[in-house]
Motif scaffolding. Structure first.
Motif, short mmCIF file in Angstrom:
data_model
loop_
_atom_site.label_atom_id
_atom_site.label_comp_id
_atom_site.label_asym_id
_atom_site.label_seq_id
_atom_site.Cartn_x
_atom_site.Cartn_y
_atom_site.Cartn_z
N GLU A 1 80.19 -56.10 -50.42
CA GLU A 1 79.34 -57.16 -49.93
C GLU A 1 77.90 -57.00 -50.41
O GLU A 1 77.23 -57.95 -50.76
N SER A 2 77.46 -55.73 -50.45
CA SER A 2 76.08 -55.47 -50.88
C SER A 2 75.87 -55.95 -52.31
O SER A 2 74.81 -56.46 -52.64
N ALA A 3 76.91 -55.81 -53.15
CA ALA A 3 76.78 -56.22 -54.54
C ALA A 3 76.75 -57.73 -54.66
O ALA A 3 75.99 -58.28 -55.45
N VAL A 4 77.56 -58.38 -53.86
CA VAL A 4 77.60 -59.83 -53.91
C VAL A 4 76.24 -60.41 -53.54
O VAL A 4 75.75 -61.34 -54.13
N THR B 1 80.79 -50.98 -75.48
CA THR B 1 81.12 -50.56 -74.12
C THR B 1 80.30 -51.31 -73.06
O THR B 1 80.69 -51.34 -71.90
N LEU B 2 79.18 -51.91 -73.46
CA LEU B 2 78.34 -52.59 -72.47
C LEU B 2 78.60 -54.10 -72.41
O LEU B 2 78.75 -54.68 -71.33
N ARG C 1 75.17 -47.52 -65.42
CA ARG C 1 75.16 -46.98 -64.06
C ARG C 1 75.14 -48.10 -63.02
O ARG C 1 75.80 -48.02 -61.99
N GLU C 2 74.39 -49.16 -63.31
CA GLU C 2 74.16 -50.21 -62.31
C GLU C 2 75.18 -51.35 -62.34
O GLU C 2 75.39 -52.00 -61.31
N PHE C 3 75.79 -51.60 -63.50
CA PHE C 3 76.60 -52.81 -63.65
C PHE C 3 77.72 -52.95 -62.62
O PHE C 3 78.03 -54.05 -62.21
N HIS C 4 78.33 -51.84 -62.23
CA HIS C 4 79.46 -51.98 -61.32
C HIS C 4 79.03 -52.45 -59.93
O HIS C 4 79.85 -52.84 -59.11
N ILE D 1 76.66 -54.87 -59.74
CA ILE D 1 76.02 -56.15 -59.97
C ILE D 1 77.08 -57.20 -60.26
O ILE D 1 78.03 -56.94 -60.98
N GLU D 2 76.91 -58.37 -59.68
CA GLU D 2 77.82 -59.47 -59.93
C GLU D 2 77.88 -59.76 -61.42
O GLU D 2 76.85 -59.76 -62.10
N VAL D 3 79.09 -60.03 -61.92
CA VAL D 3 79.29 -60.21 -63.35
C VAL D 3 78.38 -61.29 -63.93
O VAL D 3 77.79 -61.13 -64.99
N LYS D 4 78.21 -62.38 -63.19
CA LYS D 4 77.43 -63.49 -63.75
C LYS D 4 75.93 -63.18 -63.82
O LYS D 4 75.20 -63.90 -64.48
N HIS D 5 75.49 -62.14 -63.13
CA HIS D 5 74.06 -61.81 -63.17
C HIS D 5 73.74 -60.61 -64.06
O HIS D 5 72.58 -60.22 -64.18
N ARG D 6 74.77 -60.04 -64.67
CA ARG D 6 74.53 -58.81 -65.43
C ARG D 6 73.66 -59.04 -66.66
O ARG D 6 72.81 -58.23 -66.98
N LEU D 7 73.90 -60.15 -67.38
CA LEU D 7 73.12 -60.39 -68.59
C LEU D 7 71.64 -60.54 -68.25
O LEU D 7 70.79 -59.94 -68.92
N ALA D 8 71.33 -61.28 -67.21
CA ALA D 8 69.93 -61.49 -66.83
C ALA D 8 69.28 -60.16 -66.45
O ALA D 8 68.14 -59.88 -66.84
N TYR D 9 70.03 -59.33 -65.74
CA TYR D 9 69.51 -58.01 -65.36
C TYR D 9 69.23 -57.17 -66.60
O TYR D 9 68.16 -56.58 -66.75
N PHE D 10 70.20 -57.17 -67.51
CA PHE D 10 70.05 -56.40 -68.76
C PHE D 10 68.84 -56.88 -69.56
O PHE D 10 68.09 -56.08 -70.11
N LEU D 11 68.66 -58.21 -69.63
CA LEU D 11 67.54 -58.76 -70.41
C LEU D 11 66.20 -58.33 -69.83
O LEU D 11 65.28 -57.97 -70.57
N GLY D 12 66.10 -58.35 -68.50
CA GLY D 12 64.86 -57.91 -67.86
C GLY D 12 64.58 -56.45 -68.17
O GLY D 12 63.46 -56.06 -68.54
#
Lengths: 261, 119
Positions: free
Chosen positions: A18-21, A113-114, A144-147, A149-160
């Motif tokens: 739930e925390s990830a969602v 892998t990413l 470390r963090e991706f698991h 983070i919601e899949v749809k927000h991972r790219l935005a997180y990575f870009l930041g």
């Protein structure tokens, strides 16, 4: 049962805690969170490393533009150092390009892998631009963090994350260039040391045993292959250690219950 | 190539910039190949597990190389000092992994600076 027997599961369908969602409201939130996560230790470390690199450029007689260009267009500290070392010792253009490319082969597997962890919708041609932001720092943190983070927000997180790391490296290089000779050697020593130390410390956070074994073997085979052939050593050490770790995992670890991974 | 070599011992002028362009292209090529290959790999496959292990091994080998076989200034520090400082930092880190990254980094860096001062 090995995961190859399972049907393909859309990563976005994998249930998350739930925390990830609830972690990010929208892509912009994820992007700024990536920036914030980068703004602590990672940016500090990268900045220090680039200051050390800028100082190296100055003390070896390169001009400030050349030194800064390497940070901007290569954004791969080990490759930049190899470029400088070889240019100083007068290696040929072709040998330099080849050696730097070989040092950078890690980016192939880092990307492979990413990037599959991004949402299917995000896996398009724009990734050919985003990939320039990928370096060891952003990779280690994302893995470390991706698991969480919601899949749809991972790219935005990575870009930041990647954008701040990339942008911080430019002023770091320029500052190091002009500070060189003004700070005592002991401080430069600390700046040069902080980068490998940071990577070493982030390795302690890697959980799956397959990857822990791979890293342990990489620590042993790395120096051995380095002595045999400097330029190809990363590639060969990685392939040999990774393959051994993979088979150890496949033959022994997966059969035990309760292993992490 | 040989003309560049014979001009001066160190690479300079246009040769230097051509080397930079070559290095940048080579580095980007590796990143681009990664993107290309990543399109056809999914994260639950066996090849993904294998490549992840290879990547972790590569970055570990790179890190060890930077610590054990460094170039330039760091090479003037005795190997056992470098390893001792790494061991102490890792000790701080693993005592509470989620909280101690920055303290561990600071301790390691300050110890290295301290060594540079007293030597």
């Amino acid at each position: 049962m090995s995961s190859a027997d399972q049907p393909y599961i859309d990563p976005s369908e994998i249930a998350l805690d739930e925390s990830a969602v609830a972690r990010f409201k929208n892509p912009s939130d994820a992007f700024w969170s990536g920036i914030r996560d980068a703004a602590g230790a990672p940016a500090m470390v990268l900045f220090a490393g680039m200051v050390g690199f800028g100082a190296m450029g100055k003390t070896n007689g390169f001009d400030v533009w050349f030194t800064t260009f390497t940070s901007f267009f290569m954004f791969a500290l080990p490759g930049q150092v190899v470029l400088f070392e070889m240019a100083i010792t007068g290696s040929s253009v072709l040998a330099i390009a080849l050696a730097v490319t070989l040092t950078s082969t890690r980016f192939i597997t880092m990307t492979v892998t990413l990037f599959p962890q991004f949402h299917q919708r995000d896996r398009n041609r724009s990734l050919y631009a985003s990939v320039h932001l990928l370096a060891m720092t952003a990779w280690a943190i994302s893995m470390r963090e991706f698991h969480e983070i919601e899949v749809k927000h991972r790219l935005a997180y990575f870009l930041g994350l990647g954008l701040l790391c990339w942008l911080i490296s430019i002023p770091g290089t320029v500052l190091g260039y002009y500070l060189a000779g003004m700070v005592p050697a002991s401080v430069t020593l600390g700046l040069v040391f902080i980068n490998p130390l940071f990577f070493l410390l982030t390795f302690t956070e890697v959980k799956p045993w397959i990857n822990r074994i791979a890293m342990f073997l990489g620590c042993i085979f790395g120096p051995i292959f380095f002595v045999i052939d400097r330029d190809t050593s990363l590639l060969t050490a990685g392939l040999v250690s990774g393959t051994i770790a993979y088979f150890i995992d496949r033959k022994f670890l997966r059969k035990k219950s309760g292993y992490l991974g | 190539m040989s003309t560049v070599d014979t001009l001066t011992n160190a690479l300079s002028g246009w040769g230097l910039w051509i080397a930079l362009v070559g290095a940048c292209l080579g580095t980007y090529l590796c990143r681009a190949i990664g993107v290309f290959l990543s399109q056809s790999i999914n994260q639950d496959s066996e090849i993904f597990r294998w490549l992840a292990a290879v990547t972790y091994a590569m970055v570990a080998a790179l890190t060890v190389r930077l610590i054990v076989m460094p170039l330039g200034l760091m090479a003037t520090v005795p190997l056992w000092i470098r390893i001792l400082i790494c061991a102490l930092s890792i000790g701080v880190m693993v005592s509470r992994p989620t909280k101690r990254l920055v303290p561990a980094l600071l301790i390691g860096t300050l110890l290295m600076v301290g060594y540079g001062i007293i030597r």
